[in-house]
Design a protein around this motif. Structure first.
Motif, PDB file in Angstrom:
ATOM      1  N   ALA A   1      13.209-135.389  57.224  1.00  0.00           N
ATOM      2  CA  ALA A   1      13.987-134.631  58.207  1.00  0.00           C
ATOM      3  C   ALA A   1      13.549-134.989  59.622  1.00  0.00           C
ATOM      4  O   ALA A   1      14.383-135.173  60.521  1.00  0.00           O
ATOM      5  CB  ALA A   1      13.828-133.132  57.956  1.00  0.00           C
TER       6      ALA A   1
ATOM      7  N   TRP B   1      21.327-123.059  60.005  1.00  0.00           N
ATOM      8  CA  TRP B   1      20.876-122.892  61.394  1.00  0.00           C
ATOM      9  C   TRP B   1      20.739-124.237  62.096  1.00  0.00           C
ATOM     10  O   TRP B   1      21.228-124.418  63.220  1.00  0.00           O
ATOM     11  CB  TRP B   1      19.536-122.156  61.411  1.00  0.00           C
ATOM     12  N   LEU B   2      20.086-125.198  61.446  1.00  0.00           N
ATOM     13  CA  LEU B   2      19.879-126.496  62.081  1.00  0.00           C
ATOM     14  C   LEU B   2      21.206-127.240  62.240  1.00  0.00           C
ATOM     15  O   LEU B   2      21.442-127.889  63.267  1.00  0.00           O
ATOM     16  CB  LEU B   2      18.900-127.333  61.257  1.00  0.00           C
ATOM     17  N   THR B   3      22.075-127.137  61.242  1.00  0.00           N
ATOM     18  CA  THR B   3      23.377-127.800  61.338  1.00  0.00           C
ATOM     19  C   THR B   3      24.192-127.223  62.489  1.00  0.00           C
ATOM     20  O   THR B   3      24.825-127.963  63.254  1.00  0.00           O
ATOM     21  CB  THR B   3      24.153-127.651  60.020  1.00  0.00           C
TER      22      THR B   3
ATOM     23  N   LEU C   1      18.176-122.060  56.564  1.00  0.00           N
ATOM     24  CA  LEU C   1      17.559-123.026  57.474  1.00  0.00           C
ATOM     25  C   LEU C   1      18.494-124.206  57.735  1.00  0.00           C
ATOM     26  O   LEU C   1      18.635-124.664  58.877  1.00  0.00           O
ATOM     27  CB  LEU C   1      16.236-123.525  56.886  1.00  0.00           C
TER      28      LEU C   1
ATOM     29  N   ILE D   1      15.299-130.202  54.583  1.00  0.00           N
ATOM     30  CA  ILE D   1      14.502-128.988  54.781  1.00  0.00           C
ATOM     31  C   ILE D   1      14.853-127.948  53.720  1.00  0.00           C
ATOM     32  O   ILE D   1      13.975-127.270  53.167  1.00  0.00           O
ATOM     33  CB  ILE D   1      14.728-128.426  56.193  1.00  0.00           C
TER      34      ILE D   1
ATOM     35  N   ARG E   1      23.063-125.813  65.153  1.00  0.00           N
ATOM     36  CA  ARG E   1      22.449-126.254  66.412  1.00  0.00           C
ATOM     37  C   ARG E   1      22.853-127.682  66.744  1.00  0.00           C
ATOM     38  O   ARG E   1      23.164-128.001  67.900  1.00  0.00           O
ATOM     39  CB  ARG E   1      20.934-126.137  66.307  1.00  0.00           C
ATOM     40  N   ARG E   2      22.869-128.554  65.742  1.00  0.00           N
ATOM     41  CA  ARG E   2      23.232-129.950  65.976  1.00  0.00           C
ATOM     42  C   ARG E   2      24.718-130.092  66.309  1.00  0.00           C
ATOM     43  O   ARG E   2      25.101-130.945  67.111  1.00  0.00           O
ATOM     44  CB  ARG E   2      22.862-130.792  64.752  1.00  0.00           C
TER      45      ARG E   2
ATOM     46  N   GLY F   1      18.892-131.012  57.786  1.00  0.00           N
ATOM     47  CA  GLY F   1      18.811-129.660  57.238  1.00  0.00           C
ATOM     48  C   GLY F   1      18.810-129.648  55.725  1.00  0.00           C
ATOM     49  O   GLY F   1      18.186-128.783  55.099  1.00  0.00           O
TER      50      GLY F   1
ATOM     51  N   LEU G   1      15.883-136.810  62.565  1.00  0.00           N
ATOM     52  CA  LEU G   1      16.031-136.179  63.880  1.00  0.00           C
ATOM     53  C   LEU G   1      15.554-137.109  64.993  1.00  0.00           C
ATOM     54  O   LEU G   1      16.187-137.212  66.050  1.00  0.00           O
ATOM     55  CB  LEU G   1      15.250-134.865  63.917  1.00  0.00           C
TER      56      LEU G   1
END
Length: 339
Positions: A221, A63-65, A60, A161, A67-68, A158, A225
């Protein structure tokens, strides 16, 4: 109406992969001989649920890293390159910190090197993972050319999370719960649990510190964001905010835990570590806000930009940008009338 939180069955603590395989493919047999001659009991092979929770958290966060980073124009696949360094060193650091936190258990009279390194049996510490993982990120950024601050800022939400996912593993393992409580969300712990305090009656409920931390981390988190979307928090300031947020919460949750811990000056060692995280986060925020009030000119280290993203450092800087925006419009203040 909620009266308590039940603990999951001990069967949830492991996934019987070996049993499934031997049932699906009986020809494999229960005992498998490895190439070097050792015998491996396949039927007893389990994957620990706690390990799966940690793996879920890593995925997770990655994935978020990614995307950012893509929002900054960086190939998200570079996360894997950095993660190779960060995850390996992070696991080592997490284990070392845990062992040092419980020296009597690992380094005392019953010292056994196997028990010290057997991370698969449980026992990791997030603060050790943060210290060694940061070193791994630095090495990964040196390898890929990314700015260290760019990566840790992208990672910050992330990480919270990922830590929330890891706390689910503590719930499954019936561990790291808090003091007794009469609150309706008290956690049920079996009296046969080795961590169950001596002298307390069976049926005593405990603070579900795993749940407190999950909620706290997920809210944190979301806050990072949201702030980043409104203010573009860069130059390591999102990472500093992460340290502050997690540290403040950990001070509270750690203070109500009842698991054994080393104590210095009457305070648990992980509380000291959490205080250190808060102090470091505040320093990062203040120093970087003063030194870099604007945005990063590029997510790349100087001289490491891809050719299509290269920025001329001699003609672009925060100061230049500020000066440009401060210039008056052409002709301002000199208007005249003609006849």
């Amino acid at each position: 109406m909620l009266q308590s939180i039940p603990s999951p069955s001990p069967e949830w603590q492991g996934v019987p992969v070996g049993e499934w395989l031997t049932n699906l493919m009986p020809f494999l047999g229960n005992d498998v001989t490895l190439p070097w001659g050792a015998t491996f009991n396949l039927a007893n092979f389990d994957i620990r649920t706690y390990a799966l929770c940690i793996l879920l958290g890593i995925l997770l966060a990655a994935w978020l890293t990614a995307r950012r980073l893509r929002q900054r124009g960086v190939d998200g696949g570079l996360v894997i390159d950095v993660a190779v360094f960060a995850v390996i060193l992070g696991i080592i650091g997490a284990r070392v910190f845990h062992v040092l936190t419980y020296p009597d258990e690992y380094l005392g009279e019953n010292f056994d090197l196997y028990n010290v390194i057997a991370v698969w049996n449980g026992g990791v510490a997030i603060f050790g993972a943060l210290i060694a993982g940061a070193l791994g990120i630095w090495l990964g950024c040196k390898y890929t050319g990314l700015r260290f601050t760019t990566f840790v800022d992208a990672l910050a939400p992330g990480m919270l999370i990922a830590q929330a996912a890891g706390r689910l593993g503590n719930y499954v393992n019936h561990e790291l719960f808090g003091q007794p409580t009469g609150l309706p969300w008290g956690l049920q712990i079996e009296a046969t649990n080795p961590a169950f305090p001596v002298g307390l009656p069976e049926g005593t409920l405990f603070h579900p510190t795993f749940l407190y931390e999950i909620i706290w981390n997920l809210v944190g988190a979301a806050v990072i964001l949201w702030l980043d979307r409104r203010r573009d928090i860069q130059w390591g300031k999102a990472a500093g905010l992460y340290l502050i947020w997690y540290g403040v919460g950990r001070i509270v949750w750690e203070s109500i835990r009842i698991n054994p811990s080393e104590v210095f000056f009457g305070i648990r060692v992980n509380v000291w570590a959490a205080i250190g995280a808060v102090v470091l986060g505040v320093i990062i925020w203040l120093v970087q806000s003063r030194r870099h009030p604007g945005l990063e000119p590029t997510p790349w280290q100087p001289g490491r930009e891809p050719e299509d993203d290269a920025v001329d450092s001699e003609t672009y800087s925060e100061l230049d940008e500020a000066d440009t925006t401060a210039e008056p419009a052409v002709g301002a203040g000199t208007a005249t009338t003609t006849t």
